[in-house]
Design an enzyme around this catalytic site. Structure first.
Site, short mmCIF file in Angstrom:
data_model
loop_
_atom_site.label_atom_id
_atom_site.label_comp_id
_atom_site.label_asym_id
_atom_site.label_seq_id
_atom_site.Cartn_x
_atom_site.Cartn_y
_atom_site.Cartn_z
N GLY A 1 0.80 -1.23 0.00
CA GLY A 1 0.00 0.00 0.00
C GLY A 1 0.83 1.27 0.00
N SER B 1 3.63 -0.93 -6.03
CA SER B 1 3.02 -1.97 -6.87
C SER B 1 3.18 -3.39 -6.36
CB SER B 1 3.60 -1.91 -8.28
OG SER B 1 2.83 -1.04 -8.99
N GLU C 1 -6.91 -7.06 -12.45
CA GLU C 1 -7.03 -5.96 -11.48
C GLU C 1 -8.23 -5.06 -11.83
OE1 GLU C 1 -3.41 -4.59 -10.00
OE2 GLU C 1 -4.30 -2.93 -8.89
N GLY D 1 2.48 2.40 -2.87
CA GLY D 1 2.68 2.90 -4.23
C GLY D 1 3.85 2.25 -4.95
N ASP E 1 2.37 -0.98 -14.33
CA ASP E 1 2.95 -1.77 -13.24
C ASP E 1 3.16 -3.23 -13.65
OD1 ASP E 1 2.46 0.64 -12.06
OD2 ASP E 1 0.81 -0.06 -10.81
C1 GLA Z 1 -1.08 3.47 -10.18
C2 GLA Z 1 -1.60 2.59 -11.33
C3 GLA Z 1 -0.76 2.78 -12.60
C4 GLA Z 1 -0.60 4.27 -12.93
C5 GLA Z 1 -0.14 5.05 -11.70
C6 GLA Z 1 -0.08 6.53 -11.95
O1 GLA Z 1 0.18 3.01 -9.78
O2 GLA Z 1 -1.53 1.24 -10.95
O3 GLA Z 1 -1.36 2.09 -13.66
O4 GLA Z 1 -1.79 4.79 -13.45
O5 GLA Z 1 -0.99 4.81 -10.59
O6 GLA Z 1 0.92 6.82 -12.86
#
Ligand code: GLA
Length: 374
Positions: free
Chosen positions: A112, A116, A150, A114, A162
């Site tokens: 959580g 991924s 997803e 950012g 991602d």
């Molecule tokens: C999240 C989403 C990605 C992308 C980013 C912003 O990480 O999973 O696909 O849109 O936000 O760049």
């Protein structure tokens, strides 16, 4: 849990998390991104069963769920296992028949924040399920199926960045991806700098609804502009001059969202050029401009992210600093001279804690390989 099936020894697959260097909120606008896979990963250990069931165990949560591949109408449980089940469902729906399996999952991608972890669990599970079923699937198709899992099963309308970098990333390289054609280039990162990721330790509960709202605003922008520019299918197709020319009637907020996406695509291209010329100063300036645009035009930063960037950008050995990922909390990415990294870490942690009372996690990362069998 039996591991005694003859000729059925477990195999382990790894997929990495990622950090995005530049190109934020452009992937779902058919635009350009430049992430790198990082040396934090999810690992899936798999061995097959005789039936068509998946027994999925998380070592980190110490939990286990079972899923029947023949279930006619599978639904999400709003649970970590949705990422695995979603991938299995999408593989089957695409006509890839899976064998039953035991899966054991563990990982070290911070959750959580950012980086991924969700794409990493999807991709590692997909690779494991595919291999366990003796299938061969093209990596681009796999990336798209994981994204679909997803989007349609987990229920988050993410872009392709991602999952793609979790499959195609390479050690010491950033990945420049065209999210429309899925063509990409791997650009060498100089070994004189580290990717330093600073975790604000703040997560915002409304992040996904705000993310979806941004997507809707981009779509509204496209709809408006397409009245005059019929060839426009996505913000990718619009130049900044066209946006200025046809901005009348656009609500100011929608105009600024569009301006971010259009200028961010241009920054990604410029950043790729700078990297090819080993011009880290220029690369860093573009990171700073990206952050300002995300803060002021796209409005997805937060006071903690802004503070983290401000603390970092004037320190010795820092080329660039910006928020990374979807925003509203999570992490910043910093390009820092290798021999200044320890000092950077100390100073940023101290100052951030002084102002916020929060103790940040700071990770010194290497750009790493995409998914692989160990
Ligand atoms: C999240 C989403 C990605 C992308 C980013 C912003 O990480 O999973 O696909 O849109 O936000 O760049």
């Amino acid at each position: 849990m039996s591991q005694t099936l003859i000729n059925n020894s477990p195999h382990t697959f790894r997929a990495p998390g990622r950090v995005n260097l530049i190109g934020e909120h452009t992937d779902y606008n058919d635009g350009l991104v430049m992430p790198a896979a990082i040396d934090f990963s999810v690992y899936v250990r798999i061995w097959s069963r005789e039936d068509r069931k998946l027994e999925i165990r998380s070592e980190d949560f110490d939990e286990q769920v079972e899923f029947d591949l023949d279930e006619s109408n599978p639904e999400r449980r709003v649970h970590w296992s949705d990422y695995v089940v979603g991938v299995a469902v999408m593989l089957e729906r695409a006509g890839h028949r899976l064998r039953g399996a035991h899966l054991q999952i563990r990982g070290d991608v911070p959750l959580g924040s950012g980086l991924s972890s969700s794409a990493a669990i999807e991709v590692a599970s997909a690779c494991a399920l595919v291999a366990n079923s003796h299938l061969t699937i093209d990596r681009r198709e796999l990336a798209l199926l994981c994204q679909k899992a997803e989007n349609e099963f987990v229920g988050a309308r993410v872009g392709i960045m991602d999952q793609f970098v979790a499959l195609f990333g390479e050690a010491q390289k950033a990945l420049l991806l065209d999210c429309r054609s899925l063509e990409f280039q791997l650009l060498p990162l100089p070994d004189t700098v580290n990717l330093v990721i600073c975790n604000t330790m703040v997560k915002h509960a409304l992040a996904w609804s705000a993310y979806n709202e941004r997507r809707a605003q981009c779509e509204a922008g496209v709809k408006h502009l397409a009245q005059w520019l019929p060839n426009v299918k996505a913000l990718r197709d619009v130049t900044i001059e066209e946006l200025e020319q046809f901005r009348h009637d656009l609500p100011d907020e929608v105009y600024r969202r569009c301006r971010h996406v259009i200028t961010e695509n241009a920054r990604v291209l410029a950043a790729a050029g700078a990297l090819k010329q080993h011009d880290l100063r220029r690369f860093g300036e573009l990171m700073a401009a990206s952050h300002r645009s995300l803060r002021d035009d796209y409005e997805v930063s937060s006071k903690e992210l802004d503070l983290m960037v401000d603390l970092a950008r004037h320190l010795e050995g820092v080329y660039g600093a910006r928020m990374t990922g979807g925003g509203f909390g999570g992490c910043t990415v910093n390009l820092v001279d290798v021999d200044k990294v320890e000092q950077f870490k100390r100073k940023v942690a101290k100052e951030y804690q002084l102002v916020t009372g929060l103790s940040p996690e700071i990770y010194i990362c290497e750009a790493s390989n995409g998914a692989e069998e160990l």
